[in-house]
Design a protein around this motif. Structure first.
Motif, PDB file in Angstrom:
ATOM      1  N   THR A 151       0.692  -1.078   0.089  1.00 25.15           N
ATOM      2  CA  THR A 151       0.210  -0.583  -0.151  1.00 25.15           C
ATOM      3  C   THR A 151       0.529   1.487  -0.565  1.00 25.15           C
ATOM      4  O   THR A 151       0.448   2.253  -0.471  1.00 25.15           O
ATOM      5  N   LEU A 152       1.757   1.662   0.355  1.00 26.32           N
ATOM      6  CA  LEU A 152       2.669   2.216   0.208  1.00 26.32           C
ATOM      7  C   LEU A 152       3.484   2.998  -1.013  1.00 26.32           C
ATOM      8  O   LEU A 152       3.951   3.748  -0.949  1.00 26.32           O
ATOM      9  N   GLY A 153       4.272   1.477  -0.995  1.00 25.06           N
ATOM     10  CA  GLY A 153       5.246   1.723  -1.599  1.00 25.06           C
ATOM     11  C   GLY A 153       5.379   1.921  -3.132  1.00 25.06           C
ATOM     12  O   GLY A 153       4.422   1.574  -3.833  1.00 25.06           O
ATOM     13  N   THR A 154       5.936   3.274  -3.857  1.00 25.71           N
ATOM     14  CA  THR A 154       6.103   3.768  -4.958  1.00 25.71           C
ATOM     15  C   THR A 154       6.724   2.230  -5.661  1.00 25.71           C
ATOM     16  O   THR A 154       6.983   1.941  -7.169  1.00 25.71           O
ATOM     17  N   ARG A 155       7.987   1.922  -5.237  1.00 25.78           N
ATOM     18  CA  ARG A 155       8.380   0.406  -5.213  1.00 25.78           C
ATOM     19  C   ARG A 155       9.349  -0.275  -4.265  1.00 25.78           C
ATOM     20  O   ARG A 155       9.560  -0.318  -2.966  1.00 25.78           O
ATOM     21  N   ILE A 156       9.475  -1.605  -4.666  1.00 25.11           N
ATOM     22  CA  ILE A 156       9.515  -2.123  -3.488  1.00 25.11           C
ATOM     23  C   ILE A 156      10.410  -3.530  -3.626  1.00 25.11           C
ATOM     24  O   ILE A 156      10.874  -4.015  -4.723  1.00 25.11           O
ATOM     25  N   VAL A 157      11.410  -3.755  -2.583  1.00 26.69           N
ATOM     26  CA  VAL A 157      12.759  -4.195  -2.811  1.00 26.69           C
ATOM     27  C   VAL A 157      12.395  -5.667  -1.927  1.00 26.69           C
ATOM     28  O   VAL A 157      12.163  -5.303  -0.794  1.00 26.69           O
TER      29      VAL A 157
END
Ligand SMILES: Nc1ncnc2c1ncn2[C@@H]1O[C@H](COP(=O)(O)OP(=O)(O)O)[C@@H](O)[C@H]1O
Ligand SMILES: [Mg+2]
Length: 381
Positions: free
Chosen positions: A200-206
């Motif tokens: 829900t928060l990330g513009t990109r997720i690692v």
């Protein structure tokens, strides 16, 4: 403004324990980037290396074009927010937020303006005179975030900042953080083990596992185009269902034999997969993945206009969970069971044998050996 780049960054602890391996990532200005993965996978260590709280064993850290491996934490222009937000118990909210500015000898008037401005953004301006013990968990967390904001950092580093809050408050703060990121337009690097928070928060997720990056992508891509079995199983709730299978052929067409005991079920792959499977993967052992929402009750599938001439699986309902807007049905299965998200008016009950339609358009096929997604497309939207 912050562009943060990690090149082949490694962390090795004294006992030769390598907990972050070859970490490569270019974080652009204004990104809300999430490090997500199971406990112990190296998220906090990576964040702490960026913050300067942990030495970088190997590789390079660049902040706005400056090599920062050896820069003091204070010189990096980053602000950290921890899970156990440390507020000074004897100071009121205003003084807590003002503390770092006072140390820097910022003029009083400026401090007052800044603290009031930030308090307004965080909607804690009516609490400035209270002490931490007179605040709720969520309010305290806002003060901690406020203390980080007043410093005007190039980027915020947040380590599980919401994990001490109860579920409801966590949900609210999640929305607040997303809003805050929009308003401030500052880079945020955010650590969590919670995939919902990540999505829900990330513009990109690692996505990390055992110190290694598994995939860096947008939430949508991670969900629809996972690079491997780990990412596929980690992202999504309820999780993707997995079936051991092998790729066979009948009448010159490749098929997926699910070798579990759902009566020797055979799935017919869609065209775009069929030829590739036949040409390159015949006889291979694979894991077939399908998300709970891509399994339909047969009647439901017909109503929705799916071609239901194949990919029907029969299974016995083990449990039923009514979630309000939908029902999750759990099915018995030799390999640990699977579940389907069906419409709220579905009447299937435990013990019923139900015919299900598997939407082959949305199945994922992983090589059993390498666990890689056979149809992974780099950069696919
Ligand atoms: N000071 C330390 N010395 C040795 N090992 C450590 C130290 N700090 C953390 N570790 C180990 O490094 C690994 C990664 O830890 P951490 O980055 O805290 O994981 P995460 O934040 O993803 O839960 C863990 O296996 C942890 O036990
Ligand atoms: Mg951690």
């Amino acid at each position: 403004m912050a562009n943060i780049e990690l090149c082949n960054v490694c962390k090795v602890y004294e006992n030769n324990n390598c907990v972050v391996k070859d970490f490569n990532l270019n974080i652009k200005d204004k990104e809300f980037i999430i490090f997500v993965g199971p406990s112990g996978c190296g998220k906090s260590t990576t964040l702490r290396m960026i913050a300067g709280l942990e030495e970088i064993s190997d590789g390079e850290l660049w902040i706005d074009g400056k090599l920062c491996n050896y820069a003091e934490p204070g010189e990096r222009g980053l602000s950290m927010v921890f899970q156990n937000y440390a507020l000074y118990p004897n100071m009121n909210v205003f003084d807590n937020m003002a503390f770092s500015l006072k140390i820097r000898k910022v003029p009083k008037k400026e401090i007052k303006e800044k603290v009031e401005e930030v308090a307004k953004i965080l909607e804690i301006d009516h609490l400035l005179k209270r002490r931490p013990k007179e605040l709720s968990g969520g309010q305290r967390q806002r003060v901690a975030i406020g203390s980080a904001i007043v410093r005007n950092p190039k980027a915020f580093l947040m380590d599980e900042p919401l994990s001490n809050l109860d579920a409801k408050l966590r949900g609210q703060m999640r929305i607040e953080l997303a809003k805050l990121h929009k308003e401030l337009g500052t880079t945020i690097i955010y650590v969590t083990h919670d995939q919902t928070e990540a999505m829900t928060l990330g513009t990109r997720i690692v996505v990390m596992k055992k110190g290694e990056i598994q995939q860096v992508d947008t939430p949508t891509n991670l969900y629809h185009n996972p690079a491997n079995l780990f990412v596929a199983g980690f992202i999504g709730s309820p999780a993707m269902n997995f079936f051991p299978a092998y790729i066979g052929q009948i009448a010159g067409k490749s098929l997926l034999h699910l070798d579990n005991n759902v009566n020797g079920t055979i799935l017919t792959p869609v065209k775009r997969m069929e030829r590739e499977l036949k040409n390159r993967h015949l006889g291979k052992k694979v894991i077939v993945g399908i998300r709970p929402e891509d399994i339909y009750e047969l009647e439901e599938a017909k109503e929705m206009g799916f071609d239901v001439s194949n990919n029907i699986v029969e299974a016995r309902v083990e449990a039923r969970e009514m979630l309000g807007a939908e029902v999750v049905l759990y099915f018995e299965h030799d390999n640990g069971g699977f579940c389907a998200r069906v419409k709220a008016d579905n009447q299937s009950q435990p013990g019923d044998i139900v015919k299900l339609y598997f939407d082959a358009e949305n199945i994922h096929i992983f090589d059993k050996e390498t666990e890689k997604n056979i149809f992974f497309k780099e950069g696919k939207l």
